[in-house]
Enzyme design. Sequence first.
Site, short mmCIF file in Angstrom:
data_model
loop_
_atom_site.label_atom_id
_atom_site.label_comp_id
_atom_site.label_asym_id
_atom_site.label_seq_id
_atom_site.Cartn_x
_atom_site.Cartn_y
_atom_site.Cartn_z
CG ASP A 22 -2.06 1.17 1.10
OD1 ASP A 22 -2.40 1.35 -0.03
OD2 ASP A 22 -2.76 1.36 2.19
CG HIS A 39 -0.21 2.15 -9.25
ND1 HIS A 39 -0.18 1.81 -7.83
CD2 HIS A 39 -1.50 2.71 -9.61
CE1 HIS A 39 -1.67 2.33 -7.63
NE2 HIS A 39 -2.14 2.83 -8.43
CG LEU A 137 9.59 -17.25 -3.50
CD1 LEU A 137 9.57 -17.21 -2.06
CD2 LEU A 137 9.81 -15.85 -4.00
#
Length: 247
Positions: A22, A39, A137
């Site tokens: 955020d 972004h 991962l």
Amino acid sequence: MEAFDSNISKDRVPTHVSIIMDGNGRWAEQRGHERVYGHKHGVESVRACVEASVEAGVRYLSLFAFSSENWGRPEAEVSTLMRLMFKAIADEIESLKKNRVRFRVLGDFSRLDPALVEAIRSAEEFTDPGPGEEPALDLIVFLSYSGKWDILQAARRIVREYSASPEAIDSLDDAAFSSRLVTAGIPDPDLIIRTSGESRLSNYLLWQAAYSEFLFVDTLWPDFGKKEFFSALEEFSKRDRRYGKVK
Ligand code: IPE
Ligand code: IPE
Ligand code: MG
């Protein structure tokens, strides 16, 4: 601390770290730019956290990228975010595969552009190491996702599956319910980090967060790099998880 503190013992490293990314909009506005500028820069933080996870031995990294509620943002911002998702997949996929990172996207695909769904599916297939091969991962991106939506879609599936034998519903337990969530097979997050100083879950992993440790940091997402990731792991290593028991 650009490197992972090797004094932290392996059993103190979270298996699954989840991040509510955020603060992109505020980061851009502070610099006199449009929100989408934030972004774009946020993608670099994603790269840093993927690298840091592999270095530290975190097995699952999940990222909240776009919520069900985010569909309510201005059309221009939504379409830029979707375009960025496309671009990030195209730009990063080779490097993810090379580093043995399995990429997955979870959420309500019925609301996504079919071309994006297609790109997601082929990226998932491309990075799937195949049966018997363990990735270094699992990188899980939550897109068009909300915790309530996930619980509802699980409940709908259960009602459909049990309609022929309603008496079997009494044996539905935690594990059986979890296996109908979109996160089936993924361990619940040990640590949930939220950036940008907001202290809320915003309809994220409601069921799965039942026993997660939470860390709320003031750093805005585009400023969250390896150093911040490693210090979050250090903070986690000091937590005492009791699960309601007495130690
Ligand atoms: C997080 O940054 C990214 C998404 C929710 C898509 P925001 O866009 O929410 O940035 P702020 O919170 O407005 O600063
Ligand atoms: C939560 O951030 C969703 C994501 C990070 C994808 P928001 O910025 O949308 O949440 P609120 O509006 O602060 O609750
Ligand atoms: Mg926000």
